[in-house]
Design an enzyme around this catalytic site. Sequence first.
Site, PDB file in Angstrom:
ATOM      1  CG  HIS A 147      -1.714   1.226   1.396  1.00  0.00           C
ATOM      2  ND1 HIS A 147      -3.016   1.337   0.954  1.00  0.00           N
ATOM      3  CD2 HIS A 147      -1.406   2.429   1.967  1.00  0.00           C
ATOM      4  CE1 HIS A 147      -3.467   2.558   1.231  1.00  0.00           C
ATOM      5  NE2 HIS A 147      -2.510   3.226   1.842  1.00  0.00           N
ATOM      6  CD  GLU A 148       1.886   3.509   3.627  1.00  0.00           C
ATOM      7  OE1 GLU A 148       2.179   4.614   3.138  1.00  0.00           O
ATOM      8  OE2 GLU A 148       0.829   3.305   4.232  1.00  0.00           O
ATOM      9  CG  HIS A 151       0.001   6.157  -0.801  1.00  0.00           C
ATOM     10  ND1 HIS A 151      -1.117   6.790  -1.320  1.00  0.00           N
ATOM     11  CD2 HIS A 151      -0.406   5.644   0.394  1.00  0.00           C
ATOM     12  CE1 HIS A 151      -2.128   6.662  -0.486  1.00  0.00           C
ATOM     13  NE2 HIS A 151      -1.719   5.961   0.552  1.00  0.00           N
ATOM     14  CD  GLU A 209      -4.978   6.446   2.158  1.00  0.00           C
ATOM     15  OE1 GLU A 209      -4.792   5.223   2.303  1.00  0.00           O
ATOM     16  OE2 GLU A 209      -4.098   7.289   2.356  1.00  0.00           O
TER      17      GLU A 209
END
Length: 299
Positions: A147-148, A151, A209
């Site tokens: 997820h990070e 981004h 997100e």
Amino acid sequence: MMPLIPLTVTLVALGTAAPWALAKDEVSSDGVKVEEMSALRKLVPEEELEAAAAQQYLEMKNQAAQHRALAPADNPQLQRLNAIAKKLIPHAERWNPRARQWKWEVSLIGSKEINAFCMPGGKIAFFSGILNQLKLTDDEVAIVMGHEIAHALREHGRERVAKSGLASAGAKIAGIGLSALLGIDPNLAGAATGGVANLTMLKFSRDDETEADLVGLDIVARAGYDPRAGIALWRKMAMVQKNESLQWLSTHPAGKARIAEIQRHLPTVMPLYAKAKGVPQSSLPPYKSNVEGITPIHR
């Protein structure tokens, strides 16, 4: 081996941008599909953004080291994080070709904070609190890390910089303007903080997100980690949040809607996971977390 001593830090999943004007939006016929990235990000020089991020990451590491809170290379948890990153990173450049040039790095900081982030240029950090308090399995660590990284690959932070009006910034990008935007105290490496890193939170939009969730799931599945672990992760978050306020949740809102979005995309990413494991999808066992109260996930 140097022990990890908790450092009072408020550093929140920056998940900031990896700058690259040619990042791909639809990378193959399989896997998740996302919208095109904002053209605004092109106003911000990627080299300057990455250089500023690298400097701030180094300052954070130095500060942690001064407080004996930076895990040494032989720390088992850091080695675990590096092993997971090694499997995820090869699948990053399909989302952003510039990722192959990044000097990827993973750090582990001793802190009770439940937190992780990825800065421009592939600078990743985990706080020991997210590993210990949530008792993360490898699959769940991969979900957080994916997820990070997503981004960064999708340049969410770069877009945020552009929208802030700092696009002209040469000097600002390397200084206080970017620091404030990315939630980093410009005095991080100085005595003004009294040796305690004072970082605030970077909140991405709901769309950012969601996109990071989906791209992260795609990367995780291709690397051979179970994307269903995302559901278990957010259920764990909800369980822990009942007892304390979580910094990570303040920038990564959870809830039934988020879990439902992950579930909705499982049919897209589960074939990738099965292919990575070299087995028919029908033979995959349910995902079982390691915390009582989280039922096996079959879908």
